[in-house]
Design a protein around this motif. Structure first.
Motif, PDB file in Angstrom:
ATOM      1  N   ALA A  62       0.792  -1.230   0.000  1.00 50.69           N
ATOM      2  CA  ALA A  62       0.000   0.000   0.000  1.00 50.69           C
ATOM      3  C   ALA A  62       0.826   1.284   0.000  1.00 50.69           C
ATOM      4  O   ALA A  62       0.439   2.264  -0.645  1.00 50.69           O
ATOM      5  CB  ALA A  62      -0.962  -0.007   1.193  1.00 50.69           C
ATOM      6  N   PRO A  63       1.982   1.350   0.696  1.00 49.31           N
ATOM      7  CA  PRO A  63       2.730   2.616   0.733  1.00 49.31           C
ATOM      8  C   PRO A  63       3.149   3.134  -0.645  1.00 49.31           C
ATOM      9  O   PRO A  63       3.334   4.341  -0.807  1.00 49.31           O
ATOM     10  CB  PRO A  63       3.954   2.273   1.601  1.00 49.31           C
ATOM     11  N   GLN A  64       3.332   2.252  -1.620  1.00 49.59           N
ATOM     12  CA  GLN A  64       3.765   2.693  -2.948  1.00 49.59           C
ATOM     13  C   GLN A  64       2.649   2.592  -3.993  1.00 49.59           C
ATOM     14  O   GLN A  64       2.883   2.835  -5.173  1.00 49.59           O
ATOM     15  CB  GLN A  64       4.970   1.864  -3.402  1.00 49.59           C
ATOM     16  N   ALA A  65       1.445   2.209  -3.573  1.00 45.51           N
ATOM     17  CA  ALA A  65       0.321   2.075  -4.513  1.00 45.51           C
ATOM     18  C   ALA A  65      -0.154   3.453  -4.973  1.00 45.51           C
ATOM     19  O   ALA A  65       0.086   4.458  -4.294  1.00 45.51           O
ATOM     20  CB  ALA A  65      -0.806   1.313  -3.830  1.00 45.51           C
ATOM     21  N   PRO A  66      -0.832   3.523  -6.122  1.00 45.35           N
ATOM     22  CA  PRO A  66      -1.253   2.408  -6.986  1.00 45.35           C
ATOM     23  C   PRO A  66      -0.154   2.004  -7.954  1.00 45.35           C
ATOM     24  O   PRO A  66       0.801   2.752  -8.188  1.00 45.35           O
ATOM     25  CB  PRO A  66      -2.452   2.989  -7.717  1.00 45.35           C
ATOM     26  N   PHE A  67      -0.335   0.812  -8.531  1.00 42.58           N
ATOM     27  CA  PHE A  67       0.641   0.252  -9.459  1.00 42.58           C
ATOM     28  C   PHE A  67       0.010   0.063 -10.841  1.00 42.58           C
ATOM     29  O   PHE A  67      -1.142  -0.346 -10.962  1.00 42.58           O
ATOM     30  CB  PHE A  67       1.147  -1.096  -8.941  1.00 42.58           C
ATOM     31  N   ASP A  68       0.814   0.328 -11.843  1.00 49.13           N
ATOM     32  CA  ASP A  68       0.368   0.112 -13.221  1.00 49.13           C
ATOM     33  C   ASP A  68       0.394  -1.360 -13.598  1.00 49.13           C
ATOM     34  O   ASP A  68      -0.388  -1.813 -14.440  1.00 49.13           O
ATOM     35  CB  ASP A  68       1.260   0.894 -14.191  1.00 49.13           C
ATOM     36  N   ARG A  69       1.323  -2.095 -12.999  1.00 45.30           N
ATOM     37  CA  ARG A  69       1.461  -3.522 -13.264  1.00 45.30           C
ATOM     38  C   ARG A  69       1.714  -4.241 -11.946  1.00 45.30           C
ATOM     39  O   ARG A  69       2.575  -3.834 -11.165  1.00 45.30           O
ATOM     40  CB  ARG A  69       2.620  -3.811 -14.231  1.00 45.30           C
ATOM     41  N   ILE A  70       0.938  -5.321 -11.715  1.00 46.82           N
ATOM     42  CA  ILE A  70       1.126  -6.157 -10.527  1.00 46.82           C
ATOM     43  C   ILE A  70       1.287  -7.599 -10.984  1.00 46.82           C
ATOM     44  O   ILE A  70       0.445  -8.131 -11.706  1.00 46.82           O
ATOM     45  CB  ILE A  70      -0.070  -6.047  -9.555  1.00 46.82           C
ATOM     46  N   HIS A  71       2.379  -8.197 -10.561  1.00 47.64           N
ATOM     47  CA  HIS A  71       2.654  -9.595 -10.911  1.00 47.64           C
ATOM     48  C   HIS A  71       2.800 -10.401  -9.627  1.00 47.64           C
ATOM     49  O   HIS A  71       3.540 -10.013  -8.728  1.00 47.64           O
ATOM     50  CB  HIS A  71       3.955  -9.701 -11.720  1.00 47.64           C
ATOM     51  N   GLN A  96      -5.125  -1.920  -5.239  1.00 48.80           N
ATOM     52  CA  GLN A  96      -3.874  -1.206  -5.515  1.00 48.80           C
ATOM     53  C   GLN A  96      -3.540  -1.132  -6.998  1.00 48.80           C
ATOM     54  O   GLN A  96      -2.471  -0.641  -7.374  1.00 48.80           O
ATOM     55  CB  GLN A  96      -2.728  -1.871  -4.739  1.00 48.80           C
ATOM     56  N   LEU A  97      -4.452  -1.587  -7.846  1.00 50.20           N
ATOM     57  CA  LEU A  97      -4.238  -1.540  -9.293  1.00 50.20           C
ATOM     58  C   LEU A  97      -4.723  -0.203  -9.842  1.00 50.20           C
ATOM     59  O   LEU A  97      -5.874   0.190  -9.632  1.00 50.20           O
ATOM     60  CB  LEU A  97      -4.994  -2.692  -9.960  1.00 50.20           C
ATOM     61  N   ALA A  98      -3.844   0.507 -10.520  1.00 53.00           N
ATOM     62  CA  ALA A  98      -4.157   1.835 -11.046  1.00 53.00           C
ATOM     63  C   ALA A  98      -5.080   1.739 -12.257  1.00 53.00           C
ATOM     64  O   ALA A  98      -5.131   0.704 -12.937  1.00 53.00           O
ATOM     65  CB  ALA A  98      -2.865   2.556 -11.438  1.00 53.00           C
ATOM     66  N   PRO A  99      -5.822   2.799 -12.573  1.00 53.70           N
ATOM     67  CA  PRO A  99      -6.601   2.832 -13.820  1.00 53.70           C
ATOM     68  C   PRO A  99      -5.689   2.574 -15.020  1.00 53.70           C
ATOM     69  O   PRO A  99      -4.587   3.124 -15.107  1.00 53.70           O
ATOM     70  CB  PRO A  99      -7.170   4.252 -13.832  1.00 53.70           C
ATOM     71  N   GLY A 100      -6.142   1.704 -15.919  1.00 57.47           N
ATOM     72  CA  GLY A 100      -5.318   1.303 -17.047  1.00 57.47           C
ATOM     73  C   GLY A 100      -4.321   0.213 -16.698  1.00 57.47           C
ATOM     74  O   GLY A 100      -3.512  -0.182 -17.540  1.00 57.47           O
ATOM     75  N   THR A 160      -7.728  -6.437 -15.316  1.00 63.85           N
ATOM     76  CA  THR A 160      -7.458  -5.107 -15.863  1.00 63.85           C
ATOM     77  C   THR A 160      -8.421  -4.111 -15.221  1.00 63.85           C
ATOM     78  O   THR A 160      -9.565  -4.456 -14.892  1.00 63.85           O
ATOM     79  CB  THR A 160      -7.637  -5.076 -17.390  1.00 63.85           C
ATOM     80  N   ARG A 161      -7.943  -2.904 -15.041  1.00 64.40           N
ATOM     81  CA  ARG A 161      -8.803  -1.821 -14.566  1.00 64.40           C
ATOM     82  C   ARG A 161      -8.859  -0.772 -15.673  1.00 64.40           C
ATOM     83  O   ARG A 161      -7.823  -0.270 -16.118  1.00 64.40           O
ATOM     84  CB  ARG A 161      -8.265  -1.201 -13.274  1.00 64.40           C
ATOM     85  N   THR A 162     -10.053  -0.495 -16.135  1.00 66.52           N
ATOM     86  CA  THR A 162     -10.203   0.485 -17.209  1.00 66.52           C
ATOM     87  C   THR A 162      -9.861   1.876 -16.707  1.00 66.52           C
ATOM     88  O   THR A 162      -9.762   2.115 -15.492  1.00 66.52           O
ATOM     89  CB  THR A 162     -11.642   0.486 -17.752  1.00 66.52           C
TER      90      THR A 162
END
Length: 409
Positions: free
Chosen positions: A201-210, A225-229, A250-252
Motif C-alpha cells: 500500500a505505501p507505494q500504490a497504486p501500481f500500473d502492473r502487478i505480478h 492497488q491496481l491503477a486505472p489502465g 485489468t482496470r479500465t
C-alpha cells in the motif's frame, strides 16, 4: 503440464562455457522456441547476470519418490561447482535456492539430506511469457509479489527504469538477500519483507502487478492497488498442480475491473502453507493393479484444450494427473481411486470408491454444452465477497465459486 524447453545449444553442448556465452545461448533458445518475442525484454535478458541473483543453487541427487531427499548445494564461486552451477543457472529450469528457510550467509556447499525447498526461481520460459503479457513500459510502477531471489523483479525493473519496481517477500532472510543482489545488479528495485497478500500500500497504486505465488482467489488488496489502465497477472491455484489457471485483471481508465481466467501448461506454485495433492504414493499401486476394465465412449480432449482441464480442476476436485504415464491417468489420492485410459481401445480401467472417469465425462459434457469455452470471467465484488466464475450467460454456462483466502485447503 509443463512443456519441454528447447534443446541444448549445439555450439556449447559438452564444453565449458562462460556466463556471457550461457546467457546468449539461453536467449537464443527462447527465441528459437518462439517464446521470447519482445525486443526490449530480449535485450534485458541478454544483459542480466543471473549468477549474481542466484550465486548458490541446490540440485537433487536422489531419485524421485525416495526419502529422505538428498540435495547438493552448488557454490558458483567454487572451482569444483562452477561448471554445473553455471549450466543450471542458465538452463531455463527452475533453480532451487533456499532450503527450510535457511540463512543465506550460513549456506555451506555440499550434500545435505532431508528438508524441503522454500524458495526457487520460476521456469524461465514462463517468466518470459508472463512479463510479455504484462506489457511493461518505461515509467510504469511495478509490484512483484512473492519476489524470492528477485529474478523476475530484476527483469521488470530494467524495463520500468530505476525506482519504479517494488517487491514483497514473506521471508525476511530472502528479502534481505534479494535486495543485496538487486543492488549489485543495479536496476534500482526495492524489496520489502511482508505478506504478499497485502500487496504494498505505501507505494500504490501500481500500473502492473505480478504475483509469483498462486492464490485460491483474488486478494482485495491487489485489486484495490491496481491503477486505472493497470494489469494484474496471477495464478489461481486449486488443490491440484495439474491444471493451473492464469488470471488477468485489468482496470479500465474509468475504474471498472475486469478479470479473465484461462488455463495453460504451467503456473506459479501456491502460497506458503497451501498443500498440493500428489499421486506419488499411489504410482506403484497403479502400476501393479491399474483397475477394472470397462468400455467407455468418453475420449478426453487433448492437453491443449486448457478450458476443459481448467474447469475439471474446479468441478472434479481432489484429482491430480500422472503426466509421466503412458496413457491418461488421473488419481483421487484421498479416496484411493484412479482411472487409467485405454490405450486408445475404447476402454478405461478404474479403481476405488470414487469414479473419477465418470466425473470427468460429466464435466466434459457440460463444457461442450457451454460452447467449449477457453476463457472464463470472474466477478470481483467491491466488498470482498466471494468471487464467482462463469463461462458466459444462459442456462448452459459453466459456473463455480472460488474459495476464500481464509479457507485452509
Amino acid at each position: 503440464m509443463q512443456a519441454e524447453f528447447g534443446a541444448a545449444d549445439p555450439v556449447t553442448e559438452g564444453r565449458p562455457i562462460d556466463a556471457a556465452s550461457a546467457r546468449r545461448a539461453l536467449v537464443e533458445r527462447l527465441q528459437a522456441d518462439g517464446i521470447l518475442t519482445d525486443p526490449r525484454l530480449r535485450d534485458v535478458l541478454s544483459r542480466q547476470d543471473r549468477g549474481v541473483l542466484m550465486p548458490r543453487a541446490y540440485v537433487r541427487r536422489s531419485e524421485q519418490g525416495s526419502e529422505p531427499v538428498v540435495w547438493e548445494l552448488l557454490d558458483g564461486a567454487h572451482p569444483k561447482d562452477q561448471a554445473e552451477w553455471l549450466e543450471l543457472v542458465y538452463s531455463g529450469e527452475s533453480v532451487l535456492v533456499q532450503r527450510d528457510g535457511e540463512r543465506f550467509e550460513g549456506q555451506v556447499r555440499g550434500v545435505v539430506s532431508g528438508g524441503r525447498m522454500t524458495a526457487m526461481s520460476t521456469f524461465t520460459p514462463y517468466t518470459v511469457e508472463v512479463l510479455q503479457q504484462m506489457r511493461i513500459d518505461a515509467g510504469h510502477r511495478f509490484l512483484d509479489l512473492g519476489t524470492g531471489a528477485g529474478v523476475s523483479l530484476a527483469l521488470a525493473a530494467a524495463l520500468t527504469g530505476p525506482g519504479r519496481a517494488f517487491g514483497v517477500e514473506r521471508d525476511e532472510r530472502m528479502a534481505a538477500f534479494a535486495q543485496k543482489s538487486l543492488d549489485r545488479v543495479g536496476v534500482g528495485a526495492r524489496v520489502v519483507a511482508g505478506d504478499a497478500l497485502d500487496g504494498h500500500a505505501p507505494q500504490a497504486p501500481f500500473d502492473r502487478i505480478h504475483s509469483g505465488i498462486g492464490v485460491p482467489c483474488l486478494p482485495s488488496a491487489w485489486v484495490d492497488q491496481l491503477a486505472p489502465g493497470g494489469r494484474l497477472l496471477t495464478t489461481l491455484a486449486t488443490r491440484t498442480p495439474s491444471w493451473p489457471g492464469h488470471c488477468l485483471v485489468t482496470r479500465t481508465t474509468g475504474g471498472h475491473v475486469e478479470a479473465v481466467l484461462k488455463g495453460g501448461p504451467r503456473g506459479h506454485r501456491p502460497l506458503h502453507g497451501y498443500t498440493w495433492l500428489t499421486a506419488q504414493h499411489h504410482l506403484q499401486q497403479i502400476a501393479n493393479s491399474p483397475g477394472k476394465r470397462r468400455p467407455t465412449a468418453f475420449a478426453p480432449p487433448p492437453d491443449h484444450a486448457y478450458g476443459f482441464w481448467l474447469a475439471a480442476a474446479y468441478l472434479v476436485p481432489g484429482v491430480v494427473r500422472h503426466f509421466q504415464a503412458d496413457t491418461l491417468t488421473v488419481v483421487a489420492p484421498e479416496e484411493n481411486s484412479w482411472a487409467v485410459a485405454g490405450p486408445g481401445d475404447g476402454t478405461v480401467r478404474v479403481h476405488g470408491p470414487r469414479d473419477v472417469w465418470a466425473e470427468l465425462d460429466h464435466v466434459h459434457g457440460l463444457w461442450v454444452r457451454a460452447g467449449s469455452p477457453a476463457a472464463f470471467h470472474i466477478d470481483v465484488p467491491d466488498d470482498g465477497a466471494q468471487q464467482h466464475v462463469t463461462s458466459g450467460t444462459g442456462t448452459a454456462a459453466l459456473r463455480w465459486e472460488l474459495p476464500a483466502l481464509s479457507v485452509t485447503p
